[in-house]
Design a protein around this motif. Structure first.
Motif, PDB file in Angstrom:
ATOM      1  N   LEU A   1     -47.636   3.434  52.068  1.00  0.00           N
ATOM      2  CA  LEU A   1     -46.740   2.877  53.082  1.00  0.00           C
ATOM      3  C   LEU A   1     -46.869   3.671  54.367  1.00  0.00           C
ATOM      4  O   LEU A   1     -47.110   4.881  54.345  1.00  0.00           O
ATOM      5  N   SER A   2     -46.718   2.977  55.487  1.00  0.00           N
ATOM      6  CA  SER A   2     -46.704   3.646  56.785  1.00  0.00           C
ATOM      7  C   SER A   2     -45.562   3.097  57.622  1.00  0.00           C
ATOM      8  O   SER A   2     -45.217   1.915  57.520  1.00  0.00           O
ATOM      9  N   ALA A   3     -44.965   3.964  58.427  1.00  0.00           N
ATOM     10  CA  ALA A   3     -43.893   3.552  59.344  1.00  0.00           C
ATOM     11  C   ALA A   3     -44.163   4.219  60.687  1.00  0.00           C
ATOM     12  O   ALA A   3     -44.159   5.438  60.791  1.00  0.00           O
ATOM     13  N   ARG A   4     -44.412   3.402  61.704  1.00  0.00           N
ATOM     14  CA  ARG A   4     -44.754   3.920  63.032  1.00  0.00           C
ATOM     15  C   ARG A   4     -43.777   3.404  64.077  1.00  0.00           C
ATOM     16  O   ARG A   4     -43.358   2.247  64.037  1.00  0.00           O
ATOM     17  N   VAL A   5     -43.451   4.276  65.012  1.00  0.00           N
ATOM     18  CA  VAL A   5     -42.612   3.901  66.154  1.00  0.00           C
ATOM     19  C   VAL A   5     -43.326   4.316  67.426  1.00  0.00           C
ATOM     20  O   VAL A   5     -43.787   5.460  67.541  1.00  0.00           O
ATOM     21  N   THR A   6     -43.436   3.391  68.372  1.00  0.00           N
ATOM     22  CA  THR A   6     -44.098   3.662  69.649  1.00  0.00           C
ATOM     23  C   THR A   6     -43.273   3.072  70.779  1.00  0.00           C
ATOM     24  O   THR A   6     -42.766   1.950  70.661  1.00  0.00           O
ATOM     25  N   MET A   7     -43.150   3.815  71.864  1.00  0.00           N
ATOM     26  CA  MET A   7     -42.471   3.279  73.039  1.00  0.00           C
ATOM     27  C   MET A   7     -43.497   2.539  73.896  1.00  0.00           C
ATOM     28  O   MET A   7     -44.563   3.073  74.218  1.00  0.00           O
TER      29      MET A   7
END
Length: 207
Positions: free
Chosen positions: A101-107
Motif C-alpha cells: 500500500l502507498s499513501a501520498r500527499v502533494t500540494m
C-alpha cells in the motif's frame, strides 16, 4: 498371488492420495504451509495516515496476508510559512518484501478538479471504475485506490492537497470492504495533512 497384489496396491493408492492432498495444501497456501500473519500495531503505523488506532484496524482488514509488515513514513516538503506552496508526504507499507500500500500527499493546483482526476488518479485506475464519495472538492475511489482533492490555502494560487491512497496488492477482503477501507485511510490522511501543511482554507466537501 491375487491377495498379495491387493496388499501392495492399497498402500500405494493411499500414498498417492496423501501426496495429492499435501500438494493441494501447499498450492493453496493452507495449513500447515501457510505462514502466520504478522501483526499490525498502532505504534508502528505511519503518522501521516492520521489516527493510528483507526488506521491499524483498517489496514488489518484490507491488506493481504504477510508474515510481517513494515512501514516507511516520510515528509519531504513541509510548509513553515503561510506563503509556502510546497508540501509532500508519503507512507509505504511493505509485506514479505513487496509493497502492499502507498499513501501520498502533494500540494498542487489544477484549474479543474476533473483534470486532477485524469492526471493524478486515472494512471492508477480506469476512469470507469472510479466512483465519487463525499470529501474535499473532488473525491473518487475504487477497490484499488481512493483519492481526495481538497483546498489548502486561501490566498495566492489557492493551492490544494492531492491525497492518493493505493492498494498495490489486493487482499481477500472483497471489493466493497477494500474500497471503504481505502476511503477511510484517504480521509484520515487528508485530515492529518491539512493540519501538518498549515492549511487555512475552509473545508469544502462535495460528493
Amino acid at each position: 498371488m491375487k491377495i498379495t497384489d491387493r496388499k501392495v496396491i492399497i498402500p500405494f493408492g493411499l500414498s498417492v492420495v496423501l501426496a495429492l492432498g499435501i500438494g493441494l495444501l501447499y498450492v493453496f497456501d493452507a495449513p500447515p504451509f501457510r505462514e502466520e500473519r504478522g501483526t499490525i500495531k498502532a505504534d508502528a503505523v505511519c503518522a501521516t495516515l492520521g489516527d493510528a488506532k483507526s488506521a491499524a484496524v483498517t489496514l488489518r482488514k484490507i491488506l493481504p496476508d504477510a508474515s510481517s509488515y513494515e512501514f516507511e513514513d516520510s515528509t519531504t516538503d513541509t510548509r513553515t510559512r503561510g506563503l509556502d506552496d510546497t508540501y509532500e508526504s508519503s507512507c509505504f507499507v511493505d509485506g514479505n518484501g513487496s509493497q502492499l500500500l502507498s499513501a501520498r500527499v502533494t500540494m498542487l493546483e489544477y484549474g479543474e478538479p476533473d483534470a486532477w482526476v485524469q492526471d493524478a488518479v486515472v494512471p492508477f485506475e480506469s476512469a470507469s471504475a472510479l466512483k465519487p464519495f463525499s470529501a474535499g472538492e473532488k473525491s473518487v475511489a475504487s477497490n484499488r485506490v481512493a483519492a481526495i482533492y481538497t483546498r489548502c490555502t486561501s490566498h495566492g494560487g489557492n493551492q490544494h492537497l492531492s491525497v492518493i491512497v493505493r492498494l498495490t496488492r489486493e487482499g481477500s477482503a472483497g471489493e466493497v470492504t477494500q474500497r471503504q477501507g481505502l476511503i477511510d485511510l484517504a480521509q484520515e490522511t487528508s485530515a492529518y495533512a491539512y493540519k501538518a501543511a498549515r492549511c487555512d482554507a475552509a473545508a469544502k466537501s462535495t460528493a
